[in-house]
Design a protein around this motif. Structure first.
Motif, PDB file in Angstrom:
ATOM      1  N   VAL A 113      10.876  24.655  31.229  1.00 32.34           N
ATOM      2  CA  VAL A 113      11.878  25.529  31.053  1.00 32.34           C
ATOM      3  C   VAL A 113      12.226  26.097  32.650  1.00 32.34           C
ATOM      4  O   VAL A 113      11.651  26.160  33.516  1.00 32.34           O
ATOM      5  N   HIS A 114      13.653  26.130  32.606  1.00 35.81           N
ATOM      6  CA  HIS A 114      14.429  26.246  33.749  1.00 35.81           C
ATOM      7  C   HIS A 114      14.040  27.597  34.329  1.00 35.81           C
ATOM      8  O   HIS A 114      14.050  28.641  33.751  1.00 35.81           O
ATOM      9  N   GLY A 115      13.546  27.614  35.498  1.00 36.80           N
ATOM     10  CA  GLY A 115      13.437  29.074  36.296  1.00 36.80           C
ATOM     11  C   GLY A 115      11.688  29.427  36.128  1.00 36.80           C
ATOM     12  O   GLY A 115      11.397  30.189  36.993  1.00 36.80           O
ATOM     13  N   ALA A 116      11.109  28.634  35.127  1.00 39.35           N
ATOM     14  CA  ALA A 116       9.548  29.187  34.988  1.00 39.35           C
ATOM     15  C   ALA A 116       8.752  28.144  35.427  1.00 39.35           C
ATOM     16  O   ALA A 116       9.177  26.958  35.669  1.00 39.35           O
ATOM     17  N   GLU A 117       7.348  28.415  36.040  1.00 38.94           N
ATOM     18  CA  GLU A 117       6.597  27.623  36.756  1.00 38.94           C
ATOM     19  C   GLU A 117       5.816  26.886  36.052  1.00 38.94           C
ATOM     20  O   GLU A 117       5.293  25.651  36.077  1.00 38.94           O
ATOM     21  N   ASN A 118       5.248  27.289  34.622  1.00 42.63           N
ATOM     22  CA  ASN A 118       4.354  26.782  33.882  1.00 42.63           C
ATOM     23  C   ASN A 118       4.774  26.955  32.496  1.00 42.63           C
ATOM     24  O   ASN A 118       3.667  27.102  31.692  1.00 42.63           O
ATOM     25  N   LEU A 119       5.775  26.712  32.005  1.00 44.57           N
ATOM     26  CA  LEU A 119       6.315  26.802  30.439  1.00 44.57           C
ATOM     27  C   LEU A 119       7.340  25.515  30.158  1.00 44.57           C
ATOM     28  O   LEU A 119       8.144  25.239  30.891  1.00 44.57           O
ATOM     29  N   TRP A 120       6.730  25.176  28.873  1.00 46.29           N
ATOM     30  CA  TRP A 120       7.638  23.949  28.700  1.00 46.29           C
ATOM     31  C   TRP A 120       7.841  23.980  27.017  1.00 46.29           C
ATOM     32  O   TRP A 120       7.334  24.703  26.310  1.00 46.29           O
ATOM     33  N   ILE A 121       8.911  23.222  26.791  1.00 48.31           N
ATOM     34  CA  ILE A 121       9.445  23.351  25.243  1.00 48.31           C
ATOM     35  C   ILE A 121       9.442  22.059  24.604  1.00 48.31           C
ATOM     36  O   ILE A 121       9.955  21.138  25.241  1.00 48.31           O
ATOM     37  N   VAL A 122       8.627  21.883  23.475  1.00 52.10           N
ATOM     38  CA  VAL A 122       8.552  20.515  22.880  1.00 52.10           C
ATOM     39  C   VAL A 122       9.116  20.812  21.219  1.00 52.10           C
ATOM     40  O   VAL A 122       7.817  21.006  20.649  1.00 52.10           O
ATOM     41  N   ASP A 123      10.085  20.918  20.732  1.00 50.48           N
ATOM     42  CA  ASP A 123      10.517  21.007  19.334  1.00 50.48           C
ATOM     43  C   ASP A 123      11.836  20.624  19.094  1.00 50.48           C
ATOM     44  O   ASP A 123      12.732  20.071  20.130  1.00 50.48           O
ATOM     45  N   ALA A 124      12.277  20.992  17.807  1.00 49.59           N
ATOM     46  CA  ALA A 124      13.471  20.587  17.667  1.00 49.59           C
ATOM     47  C   ALA A 124      14.673  21.303  18.336  1.00 49.59           C
ATOM     48  O   ALA A 124      15.911  21.168  18.359  1.00 49.59           O
ATOM     49  N   SER A 125      14.298  22.619  18.992  1.00 54.36           N
ATOM     50  CA  SER A 125      15.248  23.347  19.760  1.00 54.36           C
ATOM     51  C   SER A 125      15.868  22.671  20.956  1.00 54.36           C
ATOM     52  O   SER A 125      16.721  22.841  21.646  1.00 54.36           O
ATOM     53  N   VAL A 126      14.902  21.425  21.633  1.00 50.35           N
ATOM     54  CA  VAL A 126      15.564  21.096  22.818  1.00 50.35           C
ATOM     55  C   VAL A 126      16.662  19.569  22.685  1.00 50.35           C
ATOM     56  O   VAL A 126      17.142  19.246  23.401  1.00 50.35           O
ATOM     57  N   PHE A 127      16.970  19.379  21.249  1.00 50.53           N
ATOM     58  CA  PHE A 127      18.221  18.439  21.198  1.00 50.53           C
ATOM     59  C   PHE A 127      19.115  18.579  21.768  1.00 50.53           C
ATOM     60  O   PHE A 127      19.887  19.873  21.519  1.00 50.53           O
ATOM     61  N   PRO A 128      19.734  17.848  22.410  1.00 48.96           N
ATOM     62  CA  PRO A 128      21.155  18.034  23.030  1.00 48.96           C
ATOM     63  C   PRO A 128      22.246  18.224  22.046  1.00 48.96           C
ATOM     64  O   PRO A 128      23.212  19.042  21.724  1.00 48.96           O
ATOM     65  N   ASN A 129      22.197  17.201  20.840  1.00 46.79           N
ATOM     66  CA  ASN A 129      22.896  17.142  19.889  1.00 46.79           C
ATOM     67  C   ASN A 129      22.261  16.739  18.663  1.00 46.79           C
ATOM     68  O   ASN A 129      21.174  15.945  18.816  1.00 46.79           O
ATOM     69  N   ILE A 130      22.614  17.178  17.572  1.00 46.54           N
ATOM     70  CA  ILE A 130      22.123  16.825  16.158  1.00 46.54           C
ATOM     71  C   ILE A 130      22.070  15.364  16.166  1.00 46.54           C
ATOM     72  O   ILE A 130      23.263  14.790  16.430  1.00 46.54           O
ATOM     73  N   THR A 131      21.093  14.681  15.257  1.00 51.21           N
ATOM     74  CA  THR A 131      21.179  13.377  15.170  1.00 51.21           C
ATOM     75  C   THR A 131      21.455  13.123  13.403  1.00 51.21           C
ATOM     76  O   THR A 131      21.588  14.088  12.786  1.00 51.21           O
ATOM     77  N   SER A 132      22.174  11.910  13.386  1.00 52.78           N
ATOM     78  CA  SER A 132      22.611  11.838  11.886  1.00 52.78           C
ATOM     79  C   SER A 132      21.371  11.793  10.994  1.00 52.78           C
ATOM     80  O   SER A 132      20.202  10.951  11.491  1.00 52.78           O
ATOM     81  N   GLY A 133      21.539  12.146   9.990  1.00 54.40           N
ATOM     82  CA  GLY A 133      20.286  12.187   9.131  1.00 54.40           C
ATOM     83  C   GLY A 133      19.076  13.318   9.347  1.00 54.40           C
ATOM     84  O   GLY A 133      19.443  14.045  10.210  1.00 54.40           O
ATOM     85  N   ASN A 134      18.030  13.059   8.734  1.00 52.30           N
ATOM     86  CA  ASN A 134      17.033  14.192   8.574  1.00 52.30           C
ATOM     87  C   ASN A 134      16.394  13.897   9.921  1.00 52.30           C
ATOM     88  O   ASN A 134      15.929  13.015  10.314  1.00 52.30           O
ATOM     89  N   ILE A 135      16.105  15.253  10.563  1.00 48.47           N
ATOM     90  CA  ILE A 135      15.742  15.174  12.066  1.00 48.47           C
ATOM     91  C   ILE A 135      14.219  15.073  12.465  1.00 48.47           C
ATOM     92  O   ILE A 135      13.916  15.172  13.538  1.00 48.47           O
TER      93      ILE A 135
END
Ligand SMILES: Cc1cc2nc3c(=O)[nH]c(=O)nc-3n(C[C@H](O)[C@H](O)[C@H](O)COP(=O)(O)OP(=O)(O)OC[C@H]3O[C@@H](n4cnc5c(N)ncnc54)[C@H](O)[C@@H]3O)c2cc1C
Length: 540
Positions: free
Chosen positions: A495-517
């Motif tokens: 996470v930008h600006g945080a020292e020790n926090l990460w995100i790993v899930d559907a929220s990090v997609f830059p763009n949606i993919t074709s089909g079921n994600i």
């Protein structure tokens, strides 16, 4: 409370893979927190239990969107899994990697962390391709089951009709064909739903380095400067504080991850101040860039038998239950979605603009004591459905108050972009063309609701506005981008600006993919955890 090095929030499609890798590849003590109960529940395990989890308040967050101005002011239903396995435990199980062109914007060059070759490699690492006869145990993998031999024969009529439009038939859909139809592979094994919980979490659950807390909700992360001080977990109304020694990884999904960030003071400063939330990090993109597939099913009464014969009436249902009980086969062992594909139909882009579905059954919503239920219709029927592959409209998740228990505002802003309307017209044209084909004509008794052959584009757009639904693929709300102006996490998922926090899930997609994600979510989880582990090892 015991001490943990890392805390994972959310045991969903991504969270289970993150937990697995941390346990298998590091010595860290890990706490995994899940808002919902165990997935050890027949309605989760039996594939066609889908209809029973769809509105189930014990296993599902049951969100609704804000009224959609372009969809006749309707609130659109947003089911999300609230159970171990997350939305993977209530989804339709289709495993679709998407198309390689979907990932072009994820990388700058061939050596990028998210280049197609590393993405492809990550897919390969998590997949185990199996057939219906393969019952061997699966550990640290997700089964990609070719169940086409169990699919309904009526699918052939759809494939033949699309062939007349020069759409290629691929038994199993691929990532690099522009115009193709075929059978959807699903995540099942031996007739049971098989999620990332089964493949990744269960194999490490007995490891003493992992603790899973179920029915516990994280409502806030407290910071000292930019470093996590503590995490507030609630079991019913009892508060538990955990202080991770290293940090936390959010895997709460594309709705709850940005929501939790905002309640923790990470978001657009202006928005947070409106609700008197102290700003920890002014991160303007939190909750923005929401993308989703919005789709519509055309329902047809059929002249030939479809799955409705087995699932819409009691004698057929009893037969299906027996076939499932004795052989783990029959319609209960399958997804409601059987065939479909991707086509580029009159799009100016080089990649497909439409995803198609052909389901050999129809279902309607009925109400039991005001409780909505998905029910198979009594008459024989089938569905031709579609959605735009990569809609251009962008929405938002935001707060309605500073109370966590008030639901997040979900505004997908569907059909805001003119290209999404154009995709609808392309879909109407394609569906009209295939429904004129003899292969479909001979099985169509009549169209229910609206007939694309007898309706103008304007009438069909109007109908779409009134009847379309989410295809349940929200993503992009904590977009990955190396600048805080354009994204919430770096390409290494921090996470930008945080020292020790990460995100790993559907929220990090830059763009949606074709089909079921879901496949792409699990692919990201696999790759992202490798990156996080690398960084943690380098920092030690
Ligand atoms: C009805 C439906 C049908 C779908 N069909 C398909 C399909 O056929 N194929 C496909 O590819 N995709 C499908 N999807 C989409 C796919 O399942 C999701 O995109 C994917 O599971 C998302 O993974 P995730 O890890 O981002 O989030 P999730 O899997 O939703 O996991 C998030 C987890 O975090 C937990 N959580 C959230 N907030 C908190 C908190 N504050 N504290 C503790 N825990 C929390 C949740 O309870 C959940 O378990 C479908 C989705 C739905 C809902």
């Amino acid at each position: 409370m015991e001490e943990f090095e890392l805390v994972i929030v959310g045991a969903g499609s991504a969270g289970c893979i993150v937990a697995n890798q941390l346990i298998n590849k590091t010595n860290f003590k890990v706490l995994l927190i899940e808002a919902g109960p165990s997935d050890n529940n027949p309605v989760v395990k039996i594939p066609l239990g889908y209809g029973m989890t769809f509105y189930n308040k014990k296993l599902n967050w049951n969100f609704y969107s804000k009224k959609q101005k372009n969809l006749s002011n309707r609130e659109i239903y947003f089911p999300r899994g609230k159970v171990v396995g997350g939305s993977g435990s209530i989804n339709a199980m289709i495993y679709a990697r998407g198309l390689n062109t979907d990932f072009e914007e994820w990388s700058q060059n061939k050596n990028d962390i998210w280049s197609w070759s590393s993405i492809n490699e990550s897919f390969r690492e998590i997949e185990k391709h199996i057939s219906i006869k393969d019952h061997s145990s699966i550990i640290n993998k997700i089964p990609v089951n070719d169940v086409s031999s169990l699919h309904h024969p009526i699918l052939k009529n759809f494939f033949e009709a699309t062939k007349e439009q020069r759409v290629e038939f691929n038994q199993n859909l691929t990532s690099d064909t522009i115009n193709q139809v075929g059978h959807y592979n699903i995540n099942t094994r031996n007739g049971y739903r098989f999620t990332s919980s089964n493949g990744f979490l269960k194999p490490v659950l007995n490891n003493s380095k992992l603790k899973l807390l179920k029915n516990c909700i994280v409502r806030k992360i407290n910071f000292n400067q930019k470093k996590i001080l503590s995490i507030e977990i609630f079991h019913k109304e009892k508060k538990i504080l955990v202080k991770p020694k290293i940090g936390a990884i959010l895997c709460a999904g594309s709705i709850m991850t940005p929501y939790l960030l905002m309640h923790s003071g990470i978001g657009s400063a202006n928005h947070l101040k409106k609700f008197n939330i102290d700003v920890t990090i002014d991160s303007p993109q939190v909750g923005n860039n929401l993308q989703d597939h919005i789709g519509l099913d055309y329902l047809y009464k059929s002249r030939v038998d479809t799955l409705n014969k087995y699932l819409g009436r009691w004698p057929g249902r009893i037969k299906s239950v027996l076939s499932y009980a004795y052989n783990r086969s029959g319609p209960l062992s399958l997804s409601i979605n059987q065939g479909g594909g991707y086509i580029n139909w009159n799009s100016k882009n080089k990649f497909p603009n439409l995803q198609l579905y052909f389901n050999p059954m129809t279902y309607s919503i009925s109400y039991k004591n005001k409780r909505p239920l998905l029910n198979t219709d009594k008459f024989n029927g089938f569905i031709i459905g579609f959605n735009s592959c990569r809609p251009k409209s962008r929405g938002q998740i935001y707060l309605s108050s500073n109370k966590f228990n008030d639901a997040p505002v979900i505004d997908p802003n569907y059909l805001d972009h003119y290209e999404d309307i154009n995709d609808l017209k392309c879909a109407f044209d394609f569906i009209r063309k295939i429904s004129k084909s003899l292969h479909l004509k001979k099985i169509i008794d009549k169209a229910i609701d609206i007939d694309p052959l007898k309706s103008s584009d304007e009438e069909l757009i109007d109908h779409f506005r009134k009847k379309s639904t989410s295809v349940f693929h929200p993503c992009g709300t904590c977009r990955m981008d190396d600048s805080i102006q354009n994204g919430v996490v770096s390409k290494r998922l921090k996470v930008h600006g945080a020292e020790n926090l990460w995100i790993v899930d559907a929220s990090v997609f830059p763009n949606i993919t074709s089909g079921n994600i879901n496949a792409a979510v699990m692919m990201i989880a696999n790759r992202a955890t490798q990156l996080i582990i690398e960084d943690l090892k380098n920092n030690n």
